[in-house]
Scaffold this motif. Sequence first.
Motif, PDB file in Angstrom:
ATOM      1  N   LYS A 210     -30.177  19.831 -58.836  1.00  0.00           N
ATOM      2  CA  LYS A 210     -28.900  19.336 -58.304  1.00  0.00           C
ATOM      3  C   LYS A 210     -27.800  19.419 -59.357  1.00  0.00           C
ATOM      4  O   LYS A 210     -26.658  19.778 -59.046  1.00  0.00           O
ATOM      5  CB  LYS A 210     -29.068  17.887 -57.850  1.00  0.00           C
ATOM      6  N   LEU A 211     -28.125  19.107 -60.599  1.00  0.00           N
ATOM      7  CA  LEU A 211     -27.123  19.158 -61.670  1.00  0.00           C
ATOM      8  C   LEU A 211     -26.630  20.584 -61.869  1.00  0.00           C
ATOM      9  O   LEU A 211     -25.422  20.824 -62.018  1.00  0.00           O
ATOM     10  CB  LEU A 211     -27.722  18.610 -62.967  1.00  0.00           C
ATOM     11  N   ALA A 212     -27.545  21.542 -61.870  1.00  0.00           N
ATOM     12  CA  ALA A 212     -27.147  22.940 -62.024  1.00  0.00           C
ATOM     13  C   ALA A 212     -26.288  23.397 -60.852  1.00  0.00           C
ATOM     14  O   ALA A 212     -25.305  24.134 -61.032  1.00  0.00           O
ATOM     15  CB  ALA A 212     -28.389  23.828 -62.137  1.00  0.00           C
ATOM     16  N   LEU A 213     -26.614  22.942 -59.655  1.00  0.00           N
ATOM     17  CA  LEU A 213     -25.830  23.320 -58.480  1.00  0.00           C
ATOM     18  C   LEU A 213     -24.443  22.684 -58.510  1.00  0.00           C
ATOM     19  O   LEU A 213     -23.442  23.330 -58.175  1.00  0.00           O
ATOM     20  CB  LEU A 213     -26.582  22.909 -57.216  1.00  0.00           C
ATOM     21  N   LEU A 214     -24.367  21.431 -58.917  1.00  0.00           N
ATOM     22  CA  LEU A 214     -23.061  20.777 -59.040  1.00  0.00           C
ATOM     23  C   LEU A 214     -22.211  21.455 -60.105  1.00  0.00           C
ATOM     24  O   LEU A 214     -20.994  21.616 -59.946  1.00  0.00           O
ATOM     25  CB  LEU A 214     -23.253  19.295 -59.372  1.00  0.00           C
ATOM     26  N   ASP A 215     -22.838  21.832 -61.217  1.00  0.00           N
ATOM     27  CA  ASP A 215     -22.100  22.525 -62.269  1.00  0.00           C
ATOM     28  C   ASP A 215     -21.581  23.875 -61.785  1.00  0.00           C
ATOM     29  O   ASP A 215     -20.460  24.272 -62.119  1.00  0.00           O
ATOM     30  CB  ASP A 215     -23.003  22.717 -63.483  1.00  0.00           C
ATOM     31  N   ALA A 216     -22.377  24.566 -60.970  1.00  0.00           N
ATOM     32  CA  ALA A 216     -21.964  25.884 -60.473  1.00  0.00           C
ATOM     33  C   ALA A 216     -20.888  25.790 -59.403  1.00  0.00           C
ATOM     34  O   ALA A 216     -20.170  26.773 -59.170  1.00  0.00           O
ATOM     35  CB  ALA A 216     -23.179  26.628 -59.925  1.00  0.00           C
TER      36      ALA A 216
ATOM     37  N   GLU B 265     -15.096  19.893 -52.112  1.00  0.00           N
ATOM     38  CA  GLU B 265     -15.724  19.513 -50.851  1.00  0.00           C
ATOM     39  C   GLU B 265     -17.243  19.682 -50.923  1.00  0.00           C
ATOM     40  O   GLU B 265     -18.000  18.909 -50.308  1.00  0.00           O
ATOM     41  CB  GLU B 265     -15.142  20.337 -49.694  1.00  0.00           C
ATOM     42  N   ILE B 266     -17.705  20.670 -51.664  1.00  0.00           N
ATOM     43  CA  ILE B 266     -19.147  20.848 -51.837  1.00  0.00           C
ATOM     44  C   ILE B 266     -19.723  19.712 -52.666  1.00  0.00           C
ATOM     45  O   ILE B 266     -20.803  19.188 -52.378  1.00  0.00           O
ATOM     46  CB  ILE B 266     -19.458  22.212 -52.481  1.00  0.00           C
ATOM     47  N   TRP B 267     -19.001  19.322 -53.694  1.00  0.00           N
ATOM     48  CA  TRP B 267     -19.420  18.177 -54.508  1.00  0.00           C
ATOM     49  C   TRP B 267     -19.599  16.935 -53.646  1.00  0.00           C
ATOM     50  O   TRP B 267     -20.604  16.236 -53.750  1.00  0.00           O
ATOM     51  CB  TRP B 267     -18.374  17.909 -55.597  1.00  0.00           C
ATOM     52  N   VAL B 268     -18.602  16.656 -52.819  1.00  0.00           N
ATOM     53  CA  VAL B 268     -18.666  15.462 -51.969  1.00  0.00           C
ATOM     54  C   VAL B 268     -19.871  15.531 -51.044  1.00  0.00           C
ATOM     55  O   VAL B 268     -20.624  14.552 -50.895  1.00  0.00           O
ATOM     56  CB  VAL B 268     -17.360  15.324 -51.158  1.00  0.00           C
ATOM     57  N   ALA B 269     -20.101  16.689 -50.426  1.00  0.00           N
ATOM     58  CA  ALA B 269     -21.225  16.837 -49.498  1.00  0.00           C
ATOM     59  C   ALA B 269     -22.560  16.652 -50.213  1.00  0.00           C
ATOM     60  O   ALA B 269     -23.447  15.936 -49.717  1.00  0.00           O
ATOM     61  CB  ALA B 269     -21.160  18.205 -48.824  1.00  0.00           C
ATOM     62  N   LEU B 270     -22.719  17.270 -51.378  1.00  0.00           N
ATOM     63  CA  LEU B 270     -23.989  17.174 -52.100  1.00  0.00           C
ATOM     64  C   LEU B 270     -24.241  15.759 -52.614  1.00  0.00           C
ATOM     65  O   LEU B 270     -25.361  15.234 -52.488  1.00  0.00           O
ATOM     66  CB  LEU B 270     -23.998  18.161 -53.268  1.00  0.00           C
ATOM     67  N   LEU B 271     -23.222  15.121 -53.187  1.00  0.00           N
ATOM     68  CA  LEU B 271     -23.409  13.778 -53.725  1.00  0.00           C
ATOM     69  C   LEU B 271     -23.635  12.759 -52.624  1.00  0.00           C
ATOM     70  O   LEU B 271     -24.490  11.866 -52.746  1.00  0.00           O
ATOM     71  CB  LEU B 271     -22.199  13.393 -54.582  1.00  0.00           C
ATOM     72  N   LEU B 272     -22.877  12.883 -51.541  1.00  0.00           N
ATOM     73  CA  LEU B 272     -23.040  11.934 -50.441  1.00  0.00           C
ATOM     74  C   LEU B 272     -24.416  12.081 -49.791  1.00  0.00           C
ATOM     75  O   LEU B 272     -25.080  11.079 -49.479  1.00  0.00           O
ATOM     76  CB  LEU B 272     -21.936  12.159 -49.405  1.00  0.00           C
ATOM     77  N   SER B 273     -24.858  13.310 -49.603  1.00  0.00           N
ATOM     78  CA  SER B 273     -26.185  13.512 -49.016  1.00  0.00           C
ATOM     79  C   SER B 273     -27.273  12.982 -49.944  1.00  0.00           C
ATOM     80  O   SER B 273     -28.255  12.385 -49.477  1.00  0.00           O
ATOM     81  CB  SER B 273     -26.408  14.997 -48.725  1.00  0.00           C
ATOM     82  N   SER B 274     -27.107  13.181 -51.251  1.00  0.00           N
ATOM     83  CA  SER B 274     -28.101  12.672 -52.200  1.00  0.00           C
ATOM     84  C   SER B 274     -28.178  11.148 -52.150  1.00  0.00           C
ATOM     85  O   SER B 274     -29.272  10.565 -52.213  1.00  0.00           O
ATOM     86  CB  SER B 274     -27.759  13.130 -53.619  1.00  0.00           C
TER      87      SER B 274
END
Length: 509
Positions: free
Chosen positions: A398-404, A410-419
Motif C-alpha cells: 500500500k505504501l508503494a502504491l500511495l507513493d506512486a 482522489e486515488i489517495w482518498v479512495a485507497l486510504l478510506l478503503s483501508s
Amino acid sequence: MMAHLPLLPILIPLFAAGLALLAEHRRFGMAPQRAIAAVSLLAQLVVAVLLVRSVSDGNILVYLLGDWPARLGISLMVDRLAALMVMVALLLAIACWVHACAGWDRRAPHFQAFFQIQLMGLNGAFLTGDLFNLFVFFEVLLIASYGLLLSGGRAGRMRAGFHYVSVNIAASTLFLMALGLLYGLLGSLNMAEMAARIAAAPPQDRALIQAAASLLLLVFCTKAALLPLSLWLPETYAHAPGSVAALFAVMTKVGLYAVLRVSSLLFGSAAGALAGFAGSALLVAGVATLALASLGVIAATRLRVLASYLVLASAATLFVAFALGRPATISAGLYYLVHSTFAGAALFLIAHHVRRHRHGDATVAGLSARGWIVAGLMFLLAAISLAGLPPLSGFLGKLALLDATREHSEIWVALLLSSFIILLGLARAGSRVFWKQAPGAREVADAAPVQSRRRLEVAATFLLLAYGVAMSVAAAPLFAYTRAAAEQLATPQQYLEHVRAQTPVLRTP
C-alpha cells in the motif's frame, strides 16, 4: 531440457492428473494420489525457479510447439511477469494442497486430478503468447474449478456453483465472439503479431478494433470481478471448501493478468492512435469496485464472506494500479498482487478452521486454550497484512502504491478510506469471533487423527502467512524484480523485437 523449459509447467500437471486418475482405487487409498501430486508440485517448483532465473536479466523465452510459426501454431512466451505469476500460483497451490490433504481430498471425487488440471490451466494462461490459446487455458482451469467447487456440495454450494458456471459460460461465449472479430480484422491471434498489426491498422478499422477489444476486456473484467460484473464472487467463494476457496484467490488475478498483458502489449505505447485504450474506464470501475468491496467487508456477518469481499477489494486495488499505466504503479501493483493472493488465501483457510469449531453465531468453541491462541494469532497476522498495517507486506504494498499515485489525490482518498473501512471490518470480525466467548469454554479432547488433521491445516495456513513475512524481509529484491517487470511491460517494442528475432516468420502485412 532447458530448451523445453516453458512447456514443462503445462506438461507436468497434465501427466500428474492422468496418473492420479489411474491411481484412484479404494484398495490403494489416497497415498498414491498424494505421492503423485507431491512429486508434481516439487517438479513444478524447480521449473518455476528456473524460469524466474532465466528471465530475471530481461531475457524473453519463446517456445513454438511443433516448430510451427507463431501466427499458425501454439506459442509460449515467458517474460518477468509470466514467470512471476507461475511462481505465485505454484506457491499458493502447495499450501492449498497441504491443507486439502488433511481430509478434503478424500471427500471430493477426483480432487487430486482436478487440482493438477487447475494448475495446468493457470500455468498455460500465464505462459501463452496467443489469445486463442489463452481462451483454451481459461476453459481448462474453469472446468477444473467447476469440479473442485461442486464436489460434495449441498444446496448452498450447488446454487452458488450454478451462478458461477453460468457467468463463466456467458463470458466464454463473449470471449469467442471477440476472438472471431479480432481475427477477422487482424488475421492473427498471436499477441506479438497483433500488436504490430494494430499499430499499423488503417483509420477505418480502428472503431471495429476498439469494439472487439471492448468485448475482450469485458470478459477479462468478468473473470477479475470488476463492478458491475462482480456480484457472482462473494457467495461463490464463501460456499467453496477452504482449500478450494484459497486456491481461487488467484483466479481473479488471472483476469487481471490478462487485462495487464493485453493493455500493455496491444494498446501500449507502440499502439499508435489506440494507445491507452479503455484505461480511464478501468480506473473509474476499479475505484467503484473498491468502494463496494469495502462496504461488503464492513457489512459481512460471516468470516468467509468477509474474506470474499477482501479478494474483491484486492482486485479493485490492482485495477486502479494497472489502469494508471505507469511503471511505478504497475510495479507497486505487482508486489501488492503477490501479497493479496497469499494473505487472502490464508484468511479463507482461517475461516475454514474457525467454522469447524464454531458455537452459536460467531465464536470459537471446541478448541483448547492453546488452539484458541493459535487461531487468534493466525487471524491477527492475516488481518494486519490485509489491512495494510506495518510491518507486514500489505503495508509495504500500500505504501508503494500511495507513493506512486501521490499526484492523484482522489486515488489517495479512495485507497486510504478503503483501508480504514477494511480495518474496521477486520477488527469487528476478530472481536466477534475470538472475544465473544472465553477460550476453552467448551474445551473438548480431540482424538489423535483429528489432532493430526488439524495440525496439517494449521501448518498450511502458517505457510501462507510465512510467505507474507518473507515478502517483508525480502522486500528490496522483490520490488527490484517487479520494477524491472513493469519497465519491461512499459516498453512493448522490446518485447516485439525480441520475439520477432526468435520467430522471423512474424511480419507485418
